[in-house]
Design a protein around this motif. Sequence first.
Motif, PDB file in Angstrom:
ATOM      1  N   LEU A 172       0.813  -1.211   0.000  1.00  0.00           N
ATOM      2  CA  LEU A 172       0.000   0.000   0.000  1.00  0.00           C
ATOM      3  C   LEU A 172       0.848   1.262   0.000  1.00  0.00           C
ATOM      4  O   LEU A 172       0.341   2.360  -0.263  1.00  0.00           O
ATOM      5  CB  LEU A 172      -0.916   0.017   1.235  1.00  0.00           C
ATOM      6  N   ALA A 173       2.113   1.129   0.342  1.00  0.00           N
ATOM      7  CA  ALA A 173       2.988   2.305   0.409  1.00  0.00           C
ATOM      8  C   ALA A 173       3.282   2.842  -0.980  1.00  0.00           C
ATOM      9  O   ALA A 173       3.387   2.084  -1.951  1.00  0.00           O
ATOM     10  CB  ALA A 173       4.291   1.948   1.116  1.00  0.00           C
ATOM     11  N   ARG A 174       3.410   4.161  -1.051  1.00  0.00           N
ATOM     12  CA  ARG A 174       3.776   4.820  -2.307  1.00  0.00           C
ATOM     13  C   ARG A 174       4.237   6.235  -1.997  1.00  0.00           C
ATOM     14  O   ARG A 174       3.940   6.771  -0.915  1.00  0.00           O
ATOM     15  CB  ARG A 174       2.601   4.841  -3.281  1.00  0.00           C
ATOM     16  N   PRO A 175       4.946   6.887  -2.911  1.00  0.00           N
ATOM     17  CA  PRO A 175       5.406   8.252  -2.657  1.00  0.00           C
ATOM     18  C   PRO A 175       4.245   9.186  -2.339  1.00  0.00           C
ATOM     19  O   PRO A 175       3.183   9.137  -2.980  1.00  0.00           O
ATOM     20  CB  PRO A 175       6.087   8.633  -3.972  1.00  0.00           C
ATOM     21  N   GLY A 176       4.415  10.019  -1.327  1.00  0.00           N
ATOM     22  CA  GLY A 176       3.395  10.981  -0.952  1.00  0.00           C
ATOM     23  C   GLY A 176       2.315  10.442  -0.037  1.00  0.00           C
ATOM     24  O   GLY A 176       1.380  11.158   0.315  1.00  0.00           O
ATOM     25  N   ARG A 177       2.420   9.185   0.355  1.00  0.00           N
ATOM     26  CA  ARG A 177       1.419   8.566   1.230  1.00  0.00           C
ATOM     27  C   ARG A 177       2.053   8.165   2.555  1.00  0.00           C
ATOM     28  O   ARG A 177       3.150   7.613   2.593  1.00  0.00           O
ATOM     29  CB  ARG A 177       0.805   7.340   0.571  1.00  0.00           C
ATOM     30  N   THR A 178       1.345   8.418   3.657  1.00  0.00           N
ATOM     31  CA  THR A 178       1.714   7.889   4.967  1.00  0.00           C
ATOM     32  C   THR A 178       0.861   6.663   5.235  1.00  0.00           C
ATOM     33  O   THR A 178      -0.371   6.725   5.179  1.00  0.00           O
ATOM     34  CB  THR A 178       1.488   8.933   6.075  1.00  0.00           C
ATOM     35  N   LEU A 179       1.522   5.552   5.493  1.00  0.00           N
ATOM     36  CA  LEU A 179       0.845   4.291   5.769  1.00  0.00           C
ATOM     37  C   LEU A 179       0.999   3.976   7.253  1.00  0.00           C
ATOM     38  O   LEU A 179       2.102   3.694   7.723  1.00  0.00           O
ATOM     39  CB  LEU A 179       1.454   3.169   4.927  1.00  0.00           C
ATOM     40  N   VAL A 180      -0.092   4.059   7.989  1.00  0.00           N
ATOM     41  CA  VAL A 180      -0.084   3.833   9.435  1.00  0.00           C
ATOM     42  C   VAL A 180      -0.608   2.432   9.719  1.00  0.00           C
ATOM     43  O   VAL A 180      -1.756   2.113   9.390  1.00  0.00           O
ATOM     44  CB  VAL A 180      -0.942   4.880  10.174  1.00  0.00           C
TER      45      VAL A 180
END
Length: 350
Positions: free
Chosen positions: A162-170
């Motif tokens: 789910l991670a990608r540039p510009g995203r915070t994955l909590v």
Amino acid sequence: MSAEFDLRHHGDAEVRGADAELTDLAVNVRADTPPDWLKARIAASLDGLAAYPDGRAARAAVAARHGVPVGRVLLAAGAAEAFVLLARALPARRPVVVHPQFTEPEAALRDAGHRVERVVLDERHGFRLDPAAVPDDADLVVIGNPTNPTSVLHPADVLAGLARPGRTLVVDEAFMDAVPDESESLAARTEVPGLVVLRSLTKTWGLAGLRIGYVLADEETIGALERVQPLWPVSTPALVAAEACCAGPALAEAARAAERTAADRAHLAARLAEFPEVRVCGPAAGPFLLIQVPGAAALRTRLRELGFAVRRGDTFPGLGPDWLRLAVRDRPTTDRLVIALGKALAEHRR
């Protein structure tokens, strides 16, 4: 959008104000905790209360426990405080919370003025994550692993995807130390961009009243969270507890407890399977089970009258009135529950 769910309802409400002593199956804190050795460490710390808290040793212990640099660790007054810090510090434009899960992340985001979108997982698919359901332009995604209340353990690589540039994955890993070998943990995965992992020490060690947890993230994110955190947010006793719980003997004890919990959970699931009305959500990996049973609200009330507190499920987005969550306890406690449950269900059938 939150009006139909009580996002502030938590398991402790099920046992608060009881007229008689209840067997607590509503709160997911391990029974018979904290252990004596931990209570002794905490008690000894009281002699240092005149000094301001110094979190350096505890922070270093957490970093060593996960094999990450100290700069990637932030100590907090429980994982719940960390959700508030994230909501205040991160300028998310399109935050998404994956449900059913612990409701405090969404509540914190809403309190901070964010418009929260929900991705609701399908019970027909066992509440497993469908990554395609997460909007591509979501710049903040929150998910639990193992997830409260479903007890689903998502594969680490699926979550990392789910991670990608510009995203915070909590990823909320508050119950990961109750999973044998902590399989599927992302705590040490420093290569995943934008990853934030939350951990709690209150569940396995019985420290809900002390409030201690931590955040693992890149140093820029940790710095942003520190700037919105109050001064001295974690007390000296909580810091001592964090350091102690990250030491080798404590980790070995937690690992043994996780194995016992897995066995006790299997026993609970097997006993619940004796009742055709009860459907157990599985496979389960956390120290609790989610069950679906007709008339759950009335059943919960009757179980309370019979001496057992269980967690209602209808406050979790994605669940309805026929869901309950049961904490895993030892086998004798489970067997006593089954007797009470059998009585309550028999009454309901009449």
